[in-house]
Design a protein around this motif. Structure first.
Motif, short mmCIF file in Angstrom:
data_model
loop_
_atom_site.label_atom_id
_atom_site.label_comp_id
_atom_site.label_asym_id
_atom_site.label_seq_id
_atom_site.Cartn_x
_atom_site.Cartn_y
_atom_site.Cartn_z
N GLN A 1 0.76 -1.32 -0.08
CA GLN A 1 -0.03 -0.14 0.06
C GLN A 1 0.71 1.29 0.17
OE1 GLN A 1 -3.18 -0.35 -0.91
NE2 GLN A 1 -2.93 -2.54 -0.57
N GLY A 2 1.74 1.13 0.55
CA GLY A 2 2.97 2.45 0.41
C GLY A 2 3.35 2.91 -0.91
N ILE A 3 3.21 1.74 -1.67
CA ILE A 3 3.65 1.80 -3.04
C ILE A 3 2.23 2.50 -3.79
CG2 ILE A 3 3.98 0.71 -5.34
CD1 ILE A 3 6.00 -1.43 -3.69
N PHE A 4 1.42 2.10 -3.46
CA PHE A 4 -0.09 2.36 -4.21
C PHE A 4 -0.31 4.02 -3.96
CE2 PHE A 4 -1.19 -2.09 -3.99
CZ PHE A 4 -0.75 -2.15 -5.57
N VAL A 5 -0.21 4.52 -2.79
CA VAL A 5 -0.45 5.61 -2.48
C VAL A 5 0.65 6.65 -2.88
CG1 VAL A 5 -1.69 4.98 -0.39
CG2 VAL A 5 0.67 5.66 -0.13
N ASN A 6 1.81 6.16 -3.26
CA ASN A 6 2.88 6.97 -3.96
C ASN A 6 2.91 6.91 -5.38
OD1 ASN A 6 4.39 8.54 -1.77
ND2 ASN A 6 4.55 6.43 -0.93
N PHE A 7 2.03 6.23 -6.09
CA PHE A 7 1.73 5.92 -7.62
C PHE A 7 2.07 7.09 -8.16
CE2 PHE A 7 -0.98 6.07 -11.34
CZ PHE A 7 0.13 5.39 -12.00
N LEU A 8 1.42 8.50 -7.85
CA LEU A 8 1.52 9.50 -8.85
C LEU A 8 2.67 10.24 -8.44
CD1 LEU A 8 -2.24 10.92 -9.29
CD2 LEU A 8 -0.60 10.09 -10.81
N ASN A 9 3.03 10.26 -7.17
CA ASN A 9 4.29 10.98 -6.66
C ASN A 9 5.37 10.34 -7.47
OD1 ASN A 9 3.30 12.51 -4.89
ND2 ASN A 9 3.58 10.89 -3.15
N VAL A 10 5.41 8.91 -7.68
CA VAL A 10 6.78 8.60 -8.44
C VAL A 10 6.49 8.85 -9.84
CG1 VAL A 10 7.91 6.32 -8.97
CG2 VAL A 10 7.26 6.98 -6.61
N GLN A 11 5.40 8.55 -10.18
CA GLN A 11 5.34 8.50 -11.81
C GLN A 11 5.48 9.94 -12.19
OE1 GLN A 11 2.17 10.03 -13.77
NE2 GLN A 11 3.51 9.66 -15.39
N LYS A 12 5.06 10.96 -11.59
CA LYS A 12 5.34 12.35 -12.04
C LYS A 12 6.76 12.81 -11.87
CE LYS A 12 0.38 14.00 -11.79
NZ LYS A 12 -0.53 14.79 -11.06
N THR A 13 7.42 12.54 -10.68
CA THR A 13 8.52 13.02 -10.39
C THR A 13 9.71 12.20 -11.15
OG1 THR A 13 8.95 11.47 -8.40
CG2 THR A 13 8.08 13.74 -8.11
N GLY A 14 9.33 10.85 -11.37
CA GLY A 14 10.35 10.14 -12.28
C GLY A 14 10.21 10.06 -13.58
N ARG A 15 8.87 10.74 -14.28
CA ARG A 15 8.45 10.81 -15.75
C ARG A 15 8.31 9.54 -16.12
NH1 ARG A 15 12.41 14.81 -18.45
NH2 ARG A 15 10.66 15.24 -20.15
N MET A 16 7.66 8.58 -15.47
CA MET A 16 7.44 7.28 -15.79
C MET A 16 6.37 7.08 -16.86
SD MET A 16 9.89 6.13 -13.70
CE MET A 16 10.05 4.52 -13.72
N LYS A 17 6.84 6.09 -17.80
CA LYS A 17 5.76 5.80 -18.81
C LYS A 17 5.13 4.26 -18.59
CE LYS A 17 6.84 8.63 -22.77
NZ LYS A 17 7.21 8.75 -23.95
N ILE A 18 4.15 4.24 -18.61
CA ILE A 18 3.46 2.70 -18.42
C ILE A 18 4.14 1.88 -19.69
CG2 ILE A 18 1.30 1.22 -18.68
CD1 ILE A 18 0.97 2.65 -16.07
N PRO A 19 4.80 0.58 -19.37
CA PRO A 19 4.59 -0.04 -18.09
C PRO A 19 5.88 0.41 -17.34
CG PRO A 19 5.35 -1.56 -19.83
CD PRO A 19 4.96 -0.14 -20.63
N PHE A 20 5.54 0.55 -15.81
CA PHE A 20 6.72 0.84 -15.18
C PHE A 20 6.50 0.10 -13.76
CE2 PHE A 20 3.86 4.30 -13.86
CZ PHE A 20 4.16 4.32 -12.65
N GLY A 21 7.46 -0.09 -12.89
CA GLY A 21 7.34 -0.65 -11.61
C GLY A 21 7.98 0.05 -10.65
N ILE A 22 7.32 -0.30 -9.42
CA ILE A 22 7.88 0.59 -8.16
C ILE A 22 8.26 -0.72 -7.17
CG2 ILE A 22 7.62 2.08 -6.17
CD1 ILE A 22 5.63 3.55 -8.06
N ALA A 23 9.77 -0.67 -6.53
CA ALA A 23 9.88 -1.73 -5.87
C ALA A 23 10.22 -1.02 -4.29
CB ALA A 23 11.23 -2.17 -6.18
#
Length: 487
Positions: free
Chosen positions: A193-215
């Motif tokens: 759940q710590g990953i899910f609630v930070n989904f947008l924070n990581v996606q925007k600051t890391g400019r991540m494109k789908i598909p991507f992962g958070i470990a």
């Protein structure tokens, strides 16, 4: 030396304590049930397993990044995830022993006994009935199966059972200066759940494109009533999880990819392939549309080590609904907004640690004729070994310790090295074998003359003479992470 599986497991537990891998927590106060501390060698091995996972997950995948979320989270997190309402196990009490058991585990143990006794039809029939009862959340049916198959309490030996009830596994505590006014919060029962609630924070600051992962690697806590089998099932444990965000409709393709990729990771350290198997879930969690366990054959049977789950868009949808914040992703390639689907890989670090110890542990009879000899060796992959090399001066005089220290000071800049001069060289070799040290470097009188040393290899016990100047290169190549990551 052949050992029964029970003996093997007991010997591994005993070895883990004797050689500084795992201690019972608070042992001077008689311990705390199902809580363990990792000792000096255990913490090194554990950290090496974490490093192997992190490097293979984050370093090798340019579209996977890591985070470290807090253990405490807003209480609504666990409402959204379903843990407040649905994170429970079916428990049954024996009225005579006053002991509490998980109903499904009692039945699984019975199935295992049927299989061991060659009663395959009975085992299959009970498995089908158990699966049906669990799917339907039918607690009455679970109790009926326990009665029908004459399952007794391991402590009292009686069949005097209560009804089956659900028991929530989350630890709760208070946050605030005054307990009466405090908000109730929970110790996280999983790291996801710590990953899910930070989904947008990581996606925007890391400019991540789908598909991507958070470990993430982190502690989780579950109030397990039946905590057993050493560090297999603990109340405080560590998880290594990766959530992989994909387009809706592509989840099964990625599910198949991660299922295969994760088994490869396990096999790369040299564990025999026949010790592993996939086990598809018959009862899916409320968030999943596919789930499989990677199981390892422990001395007490095949048990889950890692799970791969297709979690659909359940988590992000739930958090979007409860928080009121949009957790959508704009996919410029298809010009569409959507909530991504998620493939999860989740491995229990403590179980992986136990698996590694069991797989590496070997008792060898080295007797020759009338000369009796034996050794216990941990055949750990060199990358995972707590200590990479031991520096051993043959004697404590004649300048040998000084020469050995000189070598130690060079090598310790790159590797975890141990220096030891007490006892005979043979006893020192045995001690290093027991903690899994791949190489012993012996400094003798010839070393002072020609700048060479003897390297002894742990597994083969073969010895070779090498130049001191070559030690960096030799050990560096043998313990390099490339040896694992390239696989």
């Amino acid at each position: 030396m052949s050992k029964s599986t029970d003996e093997l497991f007991k010997n591994v537990i005993s070895h883990a304590k004797e050689y500084g891998f795992v201690f019972p927590s608070s042992e001077i106060y008689d311990g705390l049930s199902a809580v363990y501390d990792y000792g000096q060698n255990g913490s090194e091995l554990k950290n090496n397993i974490k490093t192997y996972w992190w490097k293979s997950m984050v370093q090798l995948h340019e579209n996977i990044v890591g985070i470290d979320a807090a253990i405490f989270m807003h209480p609504k997190t666990w409402k959204a995830s379903g843990h407040v309402d649905g994170f429970s196990d079916p428990m049954i009490d024996n009225k005579d022993s006053k002991k509490r058991y998980r109903a499904d585990q009692l039945l699984e143990d019975k199935i295992a006994r049927y299989e061991k006794d060659g009663k395959k039809e009975k085992a299959d029939a009970l498995q089908t009935n158990l699966d049906d009862a669990l799917k339907a959340d039918n607690l009455v049916a679970l109790r009926d199966l326990i009665i029908e198959h004459e399952i007794v309490c391991p402590v009292s030996g009686t069949r005097n059972w209560t009804d089956v009830r659900q028991f929530n596994l989350m630890f709760s505590t208070q946050m605030g200066a005054i307990a009466d006014d405090a908000d109730q919060i929970y110790l996280r029962p999983e790291t996801a759940q710590g990953i899910f609630v930070n989904f947008l924070n990581v996606q925007k600051t890391g400019r991540m494109k789908i598909p991507f992962g958070i470990a993430q690697i982190g502690k989780a806590f579950r109030n397990e009533v039946i905590a057993r089998q050493f560090i297999m099932r603990m109340r405080e444990f560590e998880q290594m999880e990766m959530q992989f965000f994909v387009r809706p409709g592509e989840e099964m393709k990625w599910y198949a990819y991660w299922k295969e990729a994760r088994l490869k990771w396990h096999l790369a350290v040299g564990t025999p392939a026949e010790k592993y198997r996939y086990h598809d879930h018959t009862k899916l969690a409320h968030y999943a549309n596919a789930a499989v366990d990677i199981e390892f054959e422990f001395p007490f049977g095949f048990k889950e080590v890692e799970g791969i789950h297709s979690r659909t868009d359940f988590d992000l949808s739930q958090h979007q609904e409860l928080s009121g914040k949009k957790l959508q992703y704009f996919d410029s390639e298809i010009n569409q907004n959507y909530i991504p689907y998620v493939i999860e890989t989740s491995i229990g670090l403590d179980r992986m640690f136990l698996l590694t110890m069991i797989n590496a542990y070997e008792e060898q009879d080295l007797s020759e004729g009338d000369k009796k000899d034996s050794r216990v060796v941990l055949k750990l992959h060199p990358c995972l070994a707590p200590v990479k090399a031991a520096i051993l001066p043959l004697t404590k005089k004649d300048g040998l310790p000084e020469k050995a220290r000189e070598i130690m000071n060079r090598l310790k800049l790159d590797h975890n090295i141990i220096y030891e001069e007490k006892d005979s060289i043979g006893k020192r070799y045995r001690r290093q074998d027991a903690i899994g040290t791949p190489f012993c470097i012996t400094v003798d009188h010839q070393s002072l003359e020609d700048n060479t040393v003897t390297i002894r290899h742990r597994d083969s016990m073969l010895q070779e003479r090498v130049a001191i100047d070559q030690l960096d290169k030799i050990i560096g190549e043998l313990v390099s992470w490339k040896n694992l990551l390239a696989k």
